[in-house]
Write a protein that holds these residues in place. Structure first.
Motif, PDB file in Angstrom:
ATOM      1  N   MET A   1     -13.189  -4.862   0.983  1.00 20.89           N
ATOM      2  CA  MET A   1     -12.728  -3.444   0.643  1.00 20.89           C
ATOM      3  C   MET A   1     -11.253  -3.526   0.230  1.00 20.89           C
ATOM      4  O   MET A   1     -10.430  -4.046   0.997  1.00 20.89           O
ATOM      5  N   ASN A   2     -10.852  -2.937  -0.900  1.00 19.68           N
ATOM      6  CA  ASN A   2      -9.361  -2.762  -1.116  1.00 19.68           C
ATOM      7  C   ASN A   2      -8.907  -1.627  -0.472  1.00 19.68           C
ATOM      8  O   ASN A   2      -9.216  -0.410  -0.771  1.00 19.68           O
ATOM      9  N   ALA A   3      -7.903  -1.748   0.491  1.00 20.68           N
ATOM     10  CA  ALA A   3      -7.604  -0.623   1.337  1.00 20.68           C
ATOM     11  C   ALA A   3      -6.697   0.258   0.508  1.00 20.68           C
ATOM     12  O   ALA A   3      -6.474   1.529   0.696  1.00 20.68           O
ATOM     13  N   LYS A   4      -6.278  -0.138  -0.817  1.00 18.74           N
ATOM     14  CA  LYS A   4      -5.380   0.514  -1.526  1.00 18.74           C
ATOM     15  C   LYS A   4      -6.184   1.578  -2.455  1.00 18.74           C
ATOM     16  O   LYS A   4      -5.721   2.477  -3.104  1.00 18.74           O
ATOM     17  N   THR A   5      -7.590   1.279  -2.712  1.00 18.96           N
ATOM     18  CA  THR A   5      -8.325   2.065  -3.429  1.00 18.96           C
ATOM     19  C   THR A   5      -9.348   2.698  -2.502  1.00 18.96           C
ATOM     20  O   THR A   5     -10.292   3.295  -3.234  1.00 18.96           O
ATOM     21  N   ALA A   6      -9.699   2.391  -1.283  1.00 20.40           N
ATOM     22  CA  ALA A   6     -10.717   3.013  -0.508  1.00 20.40           C
ATOM     23  C   ALA A   6     -10.696   4.508  -0.611  1.00 20.40           C
ATOM     24  O   ALA A   6      -9.724   5.240  -0.472  1.00 20.40           O
ATOM     25  N   ARG A   7     -11.725   5.020  -0.793  1.00 15.75           N
ATOM     26  CA  ARG A   7     -11.960   6.638  -1.195  1.00 15.75           C
ATOM     27  C   ARG A   7     -11.818   7.374   0.053  1.00 15.75           C
ATOM     28  O   ARG A   7     -11.024   8.403   0.405  1.00 15.75           O
TER      29      ARG A   7
END
Length: 224
Positions: A1-7
């Motif tokens: 998971m990309n923390a910068k894009t996690a919804r």
């Protein structure tokens, strides 16, 4: 998971969004003075007493009176609520996530009454969270995954599109058990050397650093 894009961004409370150390110390001092007629902290407690849950503290001090002491603590905490502080920039970070069309939630081992009190004093509206999970909602507590799993369910989130943020080892372990990564913060109750070995996705020493890890590029907080 990309923390910068996690919804979905699920947060711990104490040591992550709000600084309750002074309020907790105030409450302990009152309980120790009024119920036990002694000073806090007692010499037999571990050095980092503030990382312990109140029930654990009282069990260490007076096992036979632990329940009585915890009830006294629950009564005294609201009288110390004026000592609660928001970590600088925390409320703004929640707002920035919402403005970025992302969903913050709150998953804490603290009880609902004290959680709502802390949020009120800190100026964070509970309505800003997609979900709130407190101690009354699950039989198990972090590091068990149950609280975070319930938070995901209530928020309508999948672990694959979510990340957890917390200040303690229990947060990393609980998130991992849910199939999630955890960003650890070191401005709370735990230091980096207590967290690194557990393999968090990242470690943030301030709200500004946390915002950067979460991809809130336009955020302008104040270092905690």
């Amino acid at each position: 998971m990309n923390a910068k894009t996690a919804r979905h961004v699920l947060f711990d409370l104490d040591g992550t969004l709000v600084d309750t150390r002074a309020a907790v110390e105030c409450s302990y001092r009152k309980v120790f003075a009024q119920v036990l007629d002694r000073d806090f902290p007692p010499p037999n407690l571990p050095a980092e007493v503030f990382a312990m849950r109140p029930a654990e503290v009282f069990h260490e001090v007076e096992p036979s009176r632990a329940e009585e002491l915890y009830e006294a603590y629950q009564r005294s905490y609201p009288t110390c609520s004026d000592h609660v502080r928001t970590f600088d920039g925390a409320a703004e970070l929640i707002g920035a996530l919402i403005a970025d069309d992302r969903k913050p939630s709150l998953v804490t081992n603290k009880g609902l009454e004290r959680t709502l009190l802390d949020l009120s004093v800190a100026g964070i509206s509970p309505d800003q969270f997609a979900a709130i999970v407190t101690a009354e909602d699950t039989q198990e507590r972090k590091p068990h995954p149950a609280p975070i799993l319930l938070g995901l369910e209530r928020a309508g989130a999948e672990a694959a599109n979510a990340i957890y943020v917390g200040d303690g080892p229990q947060d990393i372990l609980a998130a991992r058990a849910c199939g999630m990564e955890c960003i650890s913060v070191t401005y709370g109750f735990y230091e980096a050397n207590e967290l690194k070995g557990l393999g968090p996705r990242a470690i943030a020493a301030s709200i500004d650093e946390l915002a950067e890890e979460l991809g809130i590029g336009a955020f302008r907080g104040t270092a905690a």
